[in-house]
Design an enzyme around this catalytic site. Structure first.
Site, PDB file in Angstrom:
ATOM      1  N   ARG A  33     112.562  97.874  17.943  1.00  0.00           N
ATOM      2  CA  ARG A  33     111.877  97.931  16.634  1.00  0.00           C
ATOM      3  C   ARG A  33     112.842  97.530  15.519  1.00  0.00           C
ATOM      4  NH1 ARG A  33     108.370  98.478  19.907  1.00  0.00           N
ATOM      5  NH2 ARG A  33     107.173 100.341  20.359  1.00  0.00           N
ATOM      6  N   GLU A 177      99.816 112.357  28.492  1.00  0.00           N
ATOM      7  CA  GLU A 177      99.575 110.958  28.105  1.00  0.00           C
ATOM      8  C   GLU A 177      99.536 110.032  29.323  1.00  0.00           C
ATOM      9  OE1 GLU A 177     102.389 109.308  25.279  1.00  0.00           O
ATOM     10  OE2 GLU A 177     101.393 107.368  25.275  1.00  0.00           O
ATOM     11  N   LYS A 219      96.267 112.516  25.532  1.00  0.00           N
ATOM     12  CA  LYS A 219      96.585 111.287  24.773  1.00  0.00           C
ATOM     13  C   LYS A 219      96.309 110.075  25.668  1.00  0.00           C
ATOM     14  CE  LYS A 219     100.311 108.951  22.262  1.00  0.00           C
ATOM     15  NZ  LYS A 219     101.449 109.071  21.381  1.00  0.00           N
ATOM     16  N   SER A 261      97.877 103.837  20.561  1.00  0.00           N
ATOM     17  CA  SER A 261      97.351 102.536  20.112  1.00  0.00           C
ATOM     18  C   SER A 261      97.638 101.443  21.143  1.00  0.00           C
ATOM     19  CB  SER A 261      97.882 102.158  18.732  1.00  0.00           C
ATOM     20  OG  SER A 261      99.286 102.102  18.693  1.00  0.00           O
ATOM     21  N   GLY A 262      98.726 101.546  21.883  1.00  0.00           N
ATOM     22  CA  GLY A 262      98.950 100.716  23.061  1.00  0.00           C
ATOM     23  C   GLY A 262      99.108  99.223  22.844  1.00  0.00           C
ATOM     24  N   GLY A 263      99.455  98.803  21.629  1.00  0.00           N
ATOM     25  CA  GLY A 263      99.639  97.366  21.398  1.00  0.00           C
ATOM     26  C   GLY A 263      98.486  96.742  20.613  1.00  0.00           C
ATOM     27  N   ARG A 292     103.096 102.463  17.054  1.00  0.00           N
ATOM     28  CA  ARG A 292     103.118 101.150  16.390  1.00  0.00           C
ATOM     29  C   ARG A 292     102.014 100.986  15.358  1.00  0.00           C
ATOM     30  NH1 ARG A 292     103.255  98.275  22.091  1.00  0.00           N
ATOM     31  NH2 ARG A 292     102.398 100.311  22.586  1.00  0.00           N
TER      32      ARG A 292
HETATM   33  C1  5MM Z   1     106.541 105.791  20.042  1.00  0.00           C
HETATM   34  O1  5MM Z   1     106.608 105.283  21.355  1.00  0.00           O
HETATM   35  C2  5MM Z   1     106.583 106.284  22.368  1.00  0.00           C
HETATM   36  C3  5MM Z   1     107.814 106.242  23.194  1.00  0.00           C
HETATM   37  O2  5MM Z   1     107.898 105.074  23.923  1.00  0.00           O
HETATM   38  P1  5MM Z   1     109.171 104.789  24.880  1.00  0.00           P
HETATM   39  O3  5MM Z   1     109.270 105.906  25.844  1.00  0.00           O
HETATM   40  O4  5MM Z   1     108.770 103.486  25.532  1.00  0.00           O
HETATM   41  O5  5MM Z   1     110.364 104.642  24.041  1.00  0.00           O
HETATM   42  C4  5MM Z   1     105.302 106.086  23.220  1.00  0.00           C
HETATM   43  O6  5MM Z   1     105.210 106.979  24.296  1.00  0.00           O
HETATM   44  C5  5MM Z   1     104.149 106.341  22.320  1.00  0.00           C
HETATM   45  O7  5MM Z   1     104.066 107.709  22.021  1.00  0.00           O
HETATM   46  C6  5MM Z   1     102.828 105.923  22.906  1.00  0.00           C
HETATM   47  O8  5MM Z   1     102.913 104.773  23.694  1.00  0.00           O
HETATM   48  C7  5MM Z   1     101.893 105.659  21.758  1.00  0.00           C
HETATM   49  O9  5MM Z   1     102.487 104.691  20.926  1.00  0.00           O
HETATM   50  P2  5MM Z   1     101.637 103.418  20.553  1.00  0.00           P
HETATM   51  O10 5MM Z   1     102.602 102.498  19.871  1.00  0.00           O
HETATM   52  O11 5MM Z   1     101.099 102.884  21.855  1.00  0.00           O
HETATM   53  O12 5MM Z   1     100.551 103.951  19.650  1.00  0.00           O
END
Ligand code: 5MM
Length: 338
Positions: A33, A177, A219, A261-263, A292
């Protein structure tokens, strides 16, 4: 384990009109990021970025809880105050990611499985002492050529259940999740099938390991076509297919569902949540736990510079407010420009 306190915290995490900020990017992910805005990923910059988010004016109107990474839970702000204290002063609940990322699943090496069960009880007990009220564990379910073996889903569901049971034994609410990834060229119906199998197996295992469902937050992913497929996004189809599965798999005792949100881009994630919440009488609170989709614009506006803090905070609060409206099914796209 005190069931009533777990249930009370879980309810507060999914309080009406609020959602959860996922700010638990692990060291590798936060580096990606920060690389994207040409800022070095060191402890000072990571602290500055997260402090910018947590001190955004009126964050407490839209955000009920924040998921943190180990470093952030222990970190002080620039003024010397613990970052968790800054959140707690605003009645925002701090929680902690406890998984240790993914690894190739034994026997099915192309598919990931999440690690982190070793010493999990000890880590949860320590996090409880440090003031965390909840935990998060992300299982990653990959679809390759429109297929995921059930054995891989079952192994991930089992680890999620062992994690959730351990977290509750330490007095922490588990965010469960299971993320079916958007990566791939599969059609929406494949995602629907894999998500359904995943949620069924997850709740089977949670029950087998005596997890108190009143004291968790789910989640999940929304049901979407793969990011490389050519299918157009139809928000009402996403909402219908997602709710159809959730209604069949998620017991009413679960207090809340907070989507990842997943991308999806920021607007898509808000639109889809809004469509989902236009259905009356859902048995659970249905909200967001975005990473994200809450942070993207704010990150780009910040660029690692103190002079951009205010404009970046405004962008973050705008997204939080739009998603809060979507939680209530009251979002309108013309609000984006106001
Ligand atoms: C914020 O990202 C979280 C941690 O990711 P890593 O373990 O890959 O560093 C991730 O688990 C996040 O909580 C979920 O994927 C939801 O984030 P998004 O961006 O998909 O909303």
């Amino acid at each position: 384990m005190n069931n009533s306190s777990l249930e009370k915290i879980a309810k507060l995490m999914v309080a009406p009109s609020k959602g959860i900020l996922a700010a638990d990017e692990s060291t590798g992910t936060i580096k990606k990021r920060l690389d994207s805005i040409s800022v070095e990923s060191n402890e000072i910059n990571r602290r500055a970025y997260r402090e910018m988010l947590f001190t955004a004016p009126e964050i407490e109107k839209y955000i009920s809880a924040v998921i943190l990474f180990d470093e952030t839970l222990r970190q002080n702000s620039r003024s010397g105050k613990r970052l968790t204290e800054i959140l707690q002063e605003k009645h925002i609940i701090p929680g902690i990611k406890v998984d240790k990322g993914t690894w190739p699943c034994p026997g099915y090496n192309e598919y990931p499985i999440t690690q982190g069960l070793d010493q999990l009880k000890q880590r949860c007990d320590e996090y409880y002492e440090l003031g965390a009220k909840f935990t998060k564990w992300r299982a990653v379910i990959k679809i390759i050529n429109s297929f995921t073996p059930e054995e891989v889903i079952e192994a991930n569901a089992l680890t999620l259940a062992l994690y959730a049971s351990t977290a509750q034994e330490s007095g922490l609410v588990p965010i469960v999740e299971p993320e079916v990834l958007m990566d791939g060229n599969h059609e929406i119906d494949i995602c629907q099938k894999v998500t359904e199998t995943t949620l069924k197996l997850v709740f089977d295992k949670l029950n087998q390991f005596n997890v108190n469902l009143n004291g968790i937050v789910l989640k999940p992913n929304m049901v979407l076509s793969g990011s490389d497929s050519n299918q157009e996004i139809d928000h009402s189809e996403v909402a219908d297919k997602t709710l159809n599965i959730l209604k069949g798999c998620v017991p009413k005792s679960v207090p809340g569902i907070a989507f990842l949100s997943g991308g999806q881009n920021e607007i898509e994630a808000t639109e889809n949540l809004n469509y989902i919440n236009q259905t009356d009488n859902l048995p659970w609170e249905v909200t967001f736990s975005y990473g994200r989709a809450l942070q993207q614009t704010a990150l780009y506006k910040w660029k690692g510079e103190e002079k951009n803090v205010s404009v970046s905070q405004k962008a973050f609060i705008h997204r939080a407010k739009m998603n809060s409206l979507a939680h209530d099914g009251k979002y309108k796209s013309n609000l984006e420009n106001q």
